[in-house]
Design a protein around this motif. Structure first.
Motif, PDB file in Angstrom:
ATOM      1  N   GLU A 106       0.207   9.018   9.387  1.00 13.34           N
ATOM      2  CA  GLU A 106       0.698   9.716   8.196  1.00 13.34           C
ATOM      3  C   GLU A 106       2.227   9.698   8.123  1.00 13.34           C
ATOM      4  N   TYR A 107       2.875   9.665   9.269  1.00 12.46           N
ATOM      5  CA  TYR A 107       4.338   9.679   9.276  1.00 12.46           C
ATOM      6  C   TYR A 107       4.934   8.381   8.733  1.00 12.46           C
ATOM      7  N   LYS A 108       4.192   7.308   8.781  1.00 14.36           N
ATOM      8  CA  LYS A 108       4.674   6.030   8.250  1.00 14.36           C
ATOM      9  C   LYS A 108       4.651   5.997   6.716  1.00 14.36           C
ATOM     10  N   ILE A 109       3.768   6.793   6.109  1.00  7.80           N
ATOM     11  CA  ILE A 109       3.671   6.769   4.652  1.00  7.80           C
ATOM     12  C   ILE A 109       4.405   7.933   3.981  1.00  7.80           C
ATOM     13  N   MET A 110       4.931   8.867   4.770  1.00  6.67           N
ATOM     14  CA  MET A 110       5.619  10.033   4.205  1.00  6.67           C
ATOM     15  C   MET A 110       6.786   9.679   3.286  1.00  6.67           C
ATOM     16  N   PRO A 111       7.654   8.732   3.642  1.00 11.43           N
ATOM     17  CA  PRO A 111       8.763   8.433   2.724  1.00 11.43           C
ATOM     18  C   PRO A 111       8.282   8.038   1.327  1.00 11.43           C
ATOM     19  N   SER A 112       7.232   7.258   1.246  1.00 14.16           N
ATOM     20  CA  SER A 112       6.698   6.845  -0.058  1.00 14.16           C
ATOM     21  C   SER A 112       6.034   8.004  -0.789  1.00 14.16           C
ATOM     22  N   SER A 132      -0.172  -1.247   1.407  1.00 14.85           N
ATOM     23  CA  SER A 132       0.967  -0.346   1.287  1.00 14.85           C
ATOM     24  C   SER A 132       0.656   0.810   0.347  1.00 14.85           C
ATOM     25  N   ILE A 133       1.027   2.006   0.764  1.00 15.66           N
ATOM     26  CA  ILE A 133       0.858   3.181  -0.096  1.00 15.66           C
ATOM     27  C   ILE A 133       1.615   2.986  -1.402  1.00 15.66           C
ATOM     28  N   ASN A 134       2.747   2.306  -1.343  1.00 23.77           N
ATOM     29  CA  ASN A 134       3.502   2.037  -2.583  1.00 23.77           C
ATOM     30  C   ASN A 134       2.683   1.210  -3.561  1.00 23.77           C
ATOM     31  N   LYS A 135       2.001   0.211  -3.069  1.00 19.59           N
ATOM     32  CA  LYS A 135       1.174  -0.644  -3.928  1.00 19.59           C
ATOM     33  C   LYS A 135       0.088   0.182  -4.619  1.00 19.59           C
ATOM     34  N   ILE A 136      -0.507   1.080  -3.889  1.00 23.42           N
ATOM     35  CA  ILE A 136      -1.570   1.930  -4.439  1.00 23.42           C
ATOM     36  C   ILE A 136      -0.995   2.934  -5.450  1.00 23.42           C
ATOM     37  N   LEU A 137       0.067   3.621  -5.068  1.00 19.64           N
ATOM     38  CA  LEU A 137       0.656   4.630  -5.953  1.00 19.64           C
ATOM     39  C   LEU A 137       1.183   4.013  -7.244  1.00 19.64           C
ATOM     40  N   ASN A 138       1.697   2.799  -7.168  1.00 16.94           N
ATOM     41  CA  ASN A 138       2.252   2.146  -8.356  1.00 16.94           C
ATOM     42  C   ASN A 138       1.197   1.809  -9.405  1.00 16.94           C
ATOM     43  N   LYS A 139      -0.068   1.830  -9.038  1.00 17.47           N
ATOM     44  CA  LYS A 139      -1.143   1.524  -9.985  1.00 17.47           C
ATOM     45  C   LYS A 139      -1.518   2.730 -10.857  1.00 17.47           C
ATOM     46  N   LYS A 142     -15.055   4.941  -5.580  1.00 12.37           N
ATOM     47  CA  LYS A 142     -14.743   3.574  -5.134  1.00 12.37           C
ATOM     48  C   LYS A 142     -14.308   3.635  -3.674  1.00 12.37           C
ATOM     49  N   ILE A 143     -14.924   2.802  -2.851  1.00  9.55           N
ATOM     50  CA  ILE A 143     -14.622   2.773  -1.427  1.00  9.55           C
ATOM     51  C   ILE A 143     -13.966   1.439  -1.091  1.00  9.55           C
ATOM     52  N   TYR A 144     -12.843   1.493  -0.358  1.00  9.49           N
ATOM     53  CA  TYR A 144     -12.146   0.273   0.058  1.00  9.49           C
ATOM     54  C   TYR A 144     -12.057   0.211   1.574  1.00  9.49           C
ATOM     55  N   ASN A 145     -12.382  -0.952   2.119  1.00  8.45           N
ATOM     56  CA  ASN A 145     -12.324  -1.171   3.565  1.00  8.45           C
ATOM     57  C   ASN A 145     -10.896  -1.589   3.943  1.00  8.45           C
ATOM     58  N   GLN A 146      -9.993  -0.614   3.834  1.00  3.13           N
ATOM     59  CA  GLN A 146      -8.577  -0.844   4.098  1.00  3.13           C
ATOM     60  C   GLN A 146      -7.969   0.400   4.732  1.00  3.13           C
ATOM     61  N   ALA A 147      -6.904   0.162   5.480  1.00  3.93           N
ATOM     62  CA  ALA A 147      -6.095   1.270   5.995  1.00  3.93           C
ATOM     63  C   ALA A 147      -4.866   1.380   5.112  1.00  3.93           C
ATOM     64  N   ILE A 148      -4.476   2.591   4.788  1.00  8.14           N
ATOM     65  CA  ILE A 148      -3.244   2.801   4.035  1.00  8.14           C
ATOM     66  C   ILE A 148      -2.098   2.863   5.038  1.00  8.14           C
ATOM     67  N   SER A 149      -1.037   2.141   4.722  1.00 15.17           N
ATOM     68  CA  SER A 149       0.096   2.038   5.626  1.00 15.17           C
ATOM     69  C   SER A 149       1.378   1.917   4.805  1.00 15.17           C
ATOM     70  N   ASN A 150       2.434   1.515   5.471  1.00 13.35           N
ATOM     71  CA  ASN A 150       3.694   1.256   4.786  1.00 13.35           C
ATOM     72  C   ASN A 150       3.897  -0.238   4.550  1.00 13.35           C
ATOM     73  N   THR A 151       2.913  -1.053   4.903  1.00 13.23           N
ATOM     74  CA  THR A 151       2.986  -2.513   4.742  1.00 13.23           C
ATOM     75  C   THR A 151       1.637  -3.072   4.298  1.00 13.23           C
ATOM     76  N   ASN A 152       1.668  -4.310   3.822  1.00 15.89           N
ATOM     77  CA  ASN A 152       0.448  -5.052   3.492  1.00 15.89           C
ATOM     78  C   ASN A 152       0.280  -6.151   4.544  1.00 15.89           C
ATOM     79  N   LYS A 153      -0.570  -5.939   5.504  1.00 19.38           N
ATOM     80  CA  LYS A 153      -0.837  -6.972   6.502  1.00 19.38           C
ATOM     81  C   LYS A 153      -2.019  -6.560   7.367  1.00 19.38           C
ATOM     82  N   LYS A 154      -2.374  -7.395   8.306  1.00 23.54           N
ATOM     83  CA  LYS A 154      -3.421  -7.055   9.279  1.00 23.54           C
ATOM     84  C   LYS A 154      -2.775  -6.298  10.433  1.00 23.54           C
ATOM     85  N   LYS A 155      -3.441  -5.240  10.867  1.00 26.51           N
ATOM     86  CA  LYS A 155      -2.955  -4.454  12.001  1.00 26.51           C
ATOM     87  C   LYS A 155      -4.121  -4.126  12.918  1.00 26.51           C
TER      88      LYS A 155
END
Length: 183
Positions: free
Chosen positions: A131-137, A109-116, A55-68
């Motif tokens: 990568e440093y933005k998602i390390m805490p999660s 958000s990496i949290n949203k993905i991991l929680n699934k 499965k391919i998703y046209n998204q960036a993984i980050s620490n937030t859910n928004k446009k960047k």
């Protein structure tokens, strides 16, 4: 990696799909791939269109859910230049990107993905300094992750990330031994 046909793998920052292709060919596992560049995403959609386990998703993984802003390489004339698409970054401080050449991308958000998921066997991360933005999660959820391979900017290249690398290198050596591998 100890992967098999039932393994779940994340390819975060999949670019042209080479790692996704390798992992699928070798293990026939389920792969969830994230790529924010619309051209690279479309290349992968075409490449994996007949493989239901990818499965391919046209998204960036980050620490937030928004446009960047996804900043493109300084040499980029268009998003479809595959030879330099891999250097695009959400991080404005990355030295080889242009502050005026960018596209807006959806981040999740990496949290949203991991929680699934109850468990992810393997995660590959190559997101050009972000990568440093998602390390805490990642650390918070480490019990549900088998192994992680990550490109860590600032170790041997990208001096602008050196402080980030030193901080996380020290923390990861203490908390993630045997699970987190980086270059």
């Amino acid at each position: 990696l100890n992967l098999n046909e039932t393994s779940i793998v994340f390819d975060i920052g999949s670019n042209n799909g080479v790692v996704t292709q390798y992992l699928y060919d070798k293990y026939r596992c389920f792969i969830i791939s994230f790529e924010p560049n619309p051209y690279c995403y479309q290349v992968q959609k075409n490449l994996f269109r007949s493989i239901s386990k990818v499965k391919i998703y046209n998204q960036a993984i980050s620490n937030t859910n928004k446009k960047k802003k996804l900043y493109l390489n300084k040499s980029a004339t268009h998003i479809n230049n595959m030879s330099i698409s891999e250097s695009s970054s959400l991080e404005k401080k990355k030295s080889n990107i242009s502050h005026t050449k960018y596209i807006l991308v959806k981040t999740v958000s990496i949290n949203k993905i991991l929680n699934k998921f109850k468990y992810i066997d393997f995660i590959k991360i190559d997101i050009e300094g972000h990568e440093y933005k998602i390390m805490p999660s990642i650390i918070k959820n480490i019990k549900k992750i088998g192994k992680i391979f990550c490109e860590m900017h600032g170790k041997d290249h990208r001096a602008e990330f050196r402080k980030d690398f030193i901080f996380w290198d020290k923390k990861l050596k203490k908390t993630m031994k045997g699970k987190f591998f980086y270059w």
